[in-house]
Design an enzyme around this catalytic site. Structure first.
Site: not given
Lengths: 167, 701, 334
Positions: B466, B468, B596, B600, B667
């Protein structure tokens, strides 16, 4: 239905169209060019940004009928005959995207923004009466019409800045 | 037969800053998202939302709307196909006349074009029987109740020792109530689906965080064998939790396609993104901290009030992080819910930790001020050696290293502890810190690894990328497990034709999928070795399921940690507030792809800036819905709001959590960010803002 | 969106002809009108595109004024070297609004006529006196943080969203219009209406009028101007409050002042009371404070927007103080 003619990514097109169709939906639903994205359909996110007669615009707020005779360039047409436009390469190098949904709009917006900057068009952070210069603060302001929920902003600024410097 | 060799390479792929595999497609605009699959004779569906907050649909003007040229069908509860469920779920779309919240889907129009569908949807008139509604969350509501558990399965309340007694005898006490508003996830790509029926086989192109669970749910709702449903989700334009579970539109698309016997596509409008695709509950959080004279916490209480809907229960685990963050002999956490006439809240990036750590880490800052300790020193004095709940050792807990390294990189030693001590012209300048944490978990997954005769490999599982970087990270993991160059590995995901896999969520993607990919590749490597490297023309495949391995392993508290540092500038006259600098240091295990992963982390931190300063879904008390339902009124940070965000990490490898030693980074970047900014705002201005967002009127009085 | 007929006249006479029809809406850049059509707030039967009428020039006139064609895009106004040199407040105000893309599309005529972004106005499922006269104004007791503290009524407290119009108001601009009856010049001072009991009528534009141009009179000699905008997001957001200030100081006293406020009223608010206090007064912060306090005596803040009184006061003082600080000809900065 209204007959319109326009150029899309260098290719002349003519189509009979419902007057309510936007340039965004014309590209996506009628021409199969799904690069430009629908993020809000109300000019509030910038995902639909394309170049109309060389200027970046929100294609979701442009009626196809009023774009009759225009030259539209969407993300699919940025590179022209090259493999990648320098901004596209710079976005890859700087990981200036995550989900990729705002990316085509960011790229078209960046092409337009760098052109506007080069032409001396000021932004709100340009000093009064002075010519704008390529610097991160200018890029941040000029790219603020393109939202990115993944929030790749710092990488986008770096990518646009580097591409602008090498241009 | 050909021979394929796998040799151990000297440079591992894990740890390399590999460019996203799908990057060229994304920058060319050729990556295909759900709504963009070209299909012949596709019809357009537009959902119609209720204009009342509670009651029943009495009648609709469907008959008149059907007369509009180009309209194919109007669906409502009166004629929609019956699903396997009739209520108790947001997915029971058009199964009854009941309206549980304003803007809930009560009808839908299917038409030849998008323009006709939206015109007809706008013209559809609906008569209602209106009933009274309650939509406002209040701390003194007598109808608050105690849920049986909180998401996803934590105990609702915990208690140890004598909190009230410990607070009474504490040298220092902090006791405040913190509030966070409702938030809407708003991925840039609104939810979208195209449904195609061929007989009783259903194919859905859908924007989600997990095609496997969407398939299972569709099969259940439409009474089909799972094998008759295929869900394709190759590229997904963000989710942030909102696409974690199937949403009403995918059900509606399948239903509409069945009725008109044509492929049907539907995209949620941005306005509807504020209605029926989930959001984060507002919270009211009382935090009480007691400490001894030396700043050692003796009592912690975190009591949370939040909302759910009348349709289904979602109980955000807001106080759960408080259970493991700091020591204290006496501890209490509670969660109370109110069922309101609102949409069902759900997951949004770091559910629980995100709002909960805003409150806890703000309170810790207030305790630092009360105890006259540096907020980093206070946290170090209260960094527990073992899990306060169970006494078990953490698999790794490097909060201290994050705080110390962050302090060094940020220049924390230059800070003035007194508020309003720094200024730059008209700007008041302040700095703040907060801790971050997020659990490191894994779900069982399947994966299949194929060796091909040409020496390449296909690794396939129904994972989701998505944004990520999962496709790239899993390629790197597979390459190392195969001992192959990444370019020889093709990674297939986002299609239920591949091995079943869990959804992208809870920072478990890399862990869960990577684990299965590792085992599949190891298995394939062993098969290849046994076969002397010979690969039949059809290829050689190994499919694994990590269910047993994951269920068998010992349970230990496993969490990622972090420390976030913010510098804010507040215009003394206008109260305008800008985050000049945000710096995070994280201990998140092994970093599979630094490029990456950094994206994030900075993305989460930037969303934290948004949360701290901008975002709030405003309840319309008169009408009962969220009022500011567009991206001009619900502001999220844009480029100009984000001058400098840096993410760093410490060298950590936690081999307990999974075979890769990686904890997940989706998160944690948003956890604690808003507290760091609120703490910095206090340091700049002397004003403590306990209800988000921090807007200028709170700073100029 | 409702169906409509799209017409694109190529000359002004034809456009004026077409405009004399209650079913017609005139289309400029579309950044607001197309949006309002999508959400059902505007439902014209006929859409007349005015962007190809040759109204896209900026003309310097012998009296020192500037005539800006109605179809000139916002970007081109802000970038124009004459505008930048002589009316910096106008360039700054335009650049403070919207995004680069939207400014490339939006026309100055359309910008003047954009509608409020009040949440209730934009939601056809809710009451709004501006959209549906007599239906009520939920903003009075509802969400009013962004709404008006000056000039509102019990029927409407919507704010006018334009930045450009605030600057034009401070510059004493006029609007040139054409109707079937001929050409007409409307000073911006008379262009907008306060809501009173008819918030649905926002301007004094005559029936069937086509906006042709905006005239900006020659700048006051020795005056400096600037625009200040405060919003939540650092860019791409509407004003919580904005101030356009034009100031000339002579011998330490205010010799000319024009102050217009945005984001606080149903129209670009000219602070005439403050100006009257300031004329001839010492150009110092104390007098600036006193002047804007006098203006804001009339403020009627609602529960969520009381902060705008403080904000507007401080912004006005800052704008004036900074203009003084620029060292006017013959004036020492105080």
């Amino acid at each position: 239905m209204t007959r319109i003619s326009l150029t899309v990514n260098g290719e002349p097109r003519a189509v009979d169209i419902d007057s309510r169709v936007t340039v965004l939906d014309l590209l996506r639903e009628h021409f199969g060019l799904t690069g430009a994205k629908k993020g809000c359909d109300r000019g509030q996110c910038g995902a639909c940004t394309v170049l109309r007669d060389g200027r970046r615009v929100n294609s979701c707020l442009v009626l196809a009928v009023s774009a009759d005779g225009s030259e539209i360039v969407s993300v699919e047409g940025l590179a022209g005959d090259s493999d990648l436009h320098p901004l596209q390469q710079s976005f890859l190098d700087h990981d200036a995207y995550q989900c990729g949904y705002c990316t085509p709009g960011q790229l078209c917006s960046a092409v337009g923004a760098l052109a506007e900057l080069a032409a001396g068009s000021p932004s709100v952070v340009t000093g009064e009466g002075s010519a704008p210069t390529l610097e991160p603060e200018e890029i941040r302001e000029r790219m603020s019409g393109n939202l990115c929920r993944c929030a790749a902003y710092v990488n986008i600024v770096a990518a646009v800045y580097e591409a602008g410097r090498s241009a | 037969m050909t021979r394929t060799t796998t040799t151990t390479r000297t440079t591992p792929a894990i740890g390399a800053a590999m460019t996203r595999i799908e990057g060229p497609d994304k920058v060319r605009g050729s990556a295909t998202y759900a709504y963009e699959y070209p299909l012949d004779a596709v019809a357009y569906c537009c959902a119609v939302g209720s204009t009342i907050a509670h009651g029943r649909v009495r009648s609709t003007s469907a008959d008149a709307i059907r007369q509009i040229p180009g309209v194919l069908e109007v669906l409502s509860h009166a004629n929609a196909p019956r699903l396997a469920i009739s209520d108790g779920s947001e997915l029971a779309v058009l199964q009854s006349d009941r309206v549980a919240y304003r803007r809930q889907i009560v009808a839908a129009v299917v038409a030849e074009s998008f323009e006709i569908a939206t015109e007809a949807a706008g013209a559809l008139e609906i008569e209602y029987d209106v009933e009274p509604f309650a939509v406002e969350l209040k701390s003194d509501d007598p109808d608050l109740y105690r849920p049986d558990k909180v998401n996803p399965g934590f105990p609702t309340d915990t208690e140890a020792g004598d909190v009230d007694g410990a607070l009474r005898s504490a040298a220092h006490v902090v006791d405040h109530t913190y509030r966070t508003p409702a938030y809407h996830n708003n991925p840039m790509e609104p939810h979208a689906s195209i449904a195609v029926w061929e007989g009783d086989d259903l194919t859905v192109f859908d924007s989600n965080q997990g095609a496997s669970p969407v398939r299972a749910r569709l099969a259940e709702l439409f009474g089909l064998p799972t094998g008759s449903v295929r869900v394709v989700s190759e590229h997904v334009g963000g989710g942030f939790g909102a696409k974690g579970l199937p949403r009403p539109v995918v059900v509606l698309a399948a239903m509409a396609a069945r009725v008109v016997d044509r492929p049907v596509k539907i995209a949620v409008t941005r306005e509807q993104m504020f209605a029926f695709v989930g959001y984060r509950t507002p919270t009211i959080q009382r935090v009480q901290l007691g400490a001894d004279a030396g700043g050692r916490i003796t009592a912690i209480a975190h009591d949370v009030i939040e909302q759910t809907s009348t349709i289904e229960e979602f109980a955000e685990q807001t106080a759960v992080a408080t259970r493991m963050m700091y020591a204290g002999a006496s501890r209490r956490t509670t969660h109370r819910l109110r069922r309101l006439d609102v949409p069902t809240p759900g997951w949004m990036r770091a559910p629980g930790e995100c709002p909960g750590m805003f409150a806890l880490e703000s309170a810790v800052d207030e305790l630092a001020i009360a105890t006259r300790l540096d907020p980093i020193e206070l946290r170090l004095r209260n960094d527990p050696p073992t899990d306060p709940e169970t006494g078990a050792p953490f698999t790794s807990r490097n909060l201290e290293a994050c705080l110390r390294e962050g302090a060094r990189l940020f220049g924390w030693s230059q800070r003035h502890a007194e508020p309003r001590a720094r200024r730059d012209g008209r700007w008041l300048v302040g700095t703040g810190v907060a801790a971050s944490t997020y659990p490191a978990r894994a779900r069982a997954s399947k994966a299949t690894a194929w060796a091909r005769p040409d020496g390449s490999f296909d690794v396939e599982l129904c994972a989701a990328d998505i944004g990520t970087g999962a496709r790239t990270a899993l390629t790197q993991i597979a390459a190392d497990a195969l001992g192959a160059e990444p370019r020889r590995v093709r990674l297939g995901l986002g299609d239920t034709n591949f091995s079943e896999a869990p959804l992208a969520g809870g920072s478990m993607g890399t862990s869960s999928w990577g684990w299965a990919v590792t085992r599949a590749c190891e298995g394939l490597r062993a098969r290849l070795a046994a076969a002397n490297g010979s690969v039949p023309v059809a290829g050689l495949a190994v499919e694994v399921d990590t269910k047993d391995e994951i269920e068998r392993r010992a349970q230990r508290p496993a969490h990622a940690f972090g420390a976030q540092f913010a510098e804010v500038r507040v215009d003394e006259d206008t109260g305008e507030i800008r985050v000049a600098r945000l710096l995070g240091v994280f201990a998140a295990g092994r970093i599979v792809n630094p490029m990456t992963a950094r994206s994030q982390l900075i993305g989460g931190m930037t969303m934290g800036i948004s949360m701290a300063l901008l975002e709030a879904s405003l309840l319309d008390r008169e009408y009962g819905d969220y009022l500011n339902h567009d991206l001009a009124q619900y502001e999220i940070a844009t480029c100009a709001d984000v001058p400098m965000v840096e993410a760093h990490w410490i060298d950590e490898r936690d081999d307990f959590v999974n075979p890769m030693g990686a904890k997940g980074v989706g998160e944690i970047g948003i956890v604690g960010t808003a507290a760091a900014i609120a703490n910095a705002t206090y340091n700049a201005t002397g004003v403590r803002v306990r209800d988000l967002p921090i807007r200028l009127e709170k700073l100029i009085g | 969106m409702r169906r409509f007929e799209y017409l694109r006249p190529l000359d002004r006479a034809r456009a004026v002809d077409l405009a004399a029809n209650p079913e017609v809406k005139l289309l400029g850049g579309g950044t607001n009108l197309i949006d309002l059509m999508k959400i059902g707030v505007e439902t014209p039967e006929i859409l007349v595109d005015t962007t190809r009428l040759g109204l896209d020039e900026i003309e310097s006139r012998v009296d020192g004024s500037l005539r800006i064609g109605a179809s000139v895009r916002n970007t081109d106004v802000a970038s124009d070297r004459r505008v930048r040199a002589r009316f910096p407040v106008l360039s700054a105000a335009v650049l403070a609004g919207a995004s680069g893309q939207l400014r490339n599309m939006a026309t100055v005529g359309g910008n003047l006529l954009q509608r409020t972004r009040c949440a209730y106005f934009q939601d056809v499922t809710k009451a709004c006196n501006k959209r549906k006269p007599g239906s009520g104004c939920p903003a009075q007791t509802g969400a009013n943080r962004e709404l008006a503290i000056l000039g509102g009524s019990e029927h409407c407290i919507a704010t006018h969203p334009s930045d450009m119009a605030v600057a034009l108001r401070a510059l004493d601009a006029s609007v040139l219009v054409e109707t079937e009856k001929g050409a007409q010049t409307i000073p911006l001072a008379d262009f907008y209406r306060l809501p009173g009991d008819r918030p649905d009528i926002e301007t004094n534009l005559p029936y069937g009028a086509l906006i042709v141009a905006i005239d900006v009179p020659a700048p006051v000699d020795g005056a400096r101007s600037s625009y200040m905008k405060v919003r939540d997001r650092a860019s791409f957001g509407f004003a919580l409050a904005s101030v356009a200030g034009v100031l000339r100081v002579a011998d330490g006293r205010v010799a000319h002042v024009a102050l217009a406020l945005g984001g606080v009223a149903p129209l670009p608010w000219r602070a005439r009371i403050a100006e009257a206090h300031l004329m001839g007064a010492p150009a110092d912060p104390d007098h600036f404070h006193a002047a804007i306090d006098a203006e804001l005596q009339a403020a009627q803040p609602r529960p969520e927007n009381a902060f705008k009184v403080t904000l507007a006061r401080r912004m006005v003082v800052r704008v004036l103080t900074e203009l003084v600080g620029r060292g006017e000809v013959g004036v020492a900065p105080s």
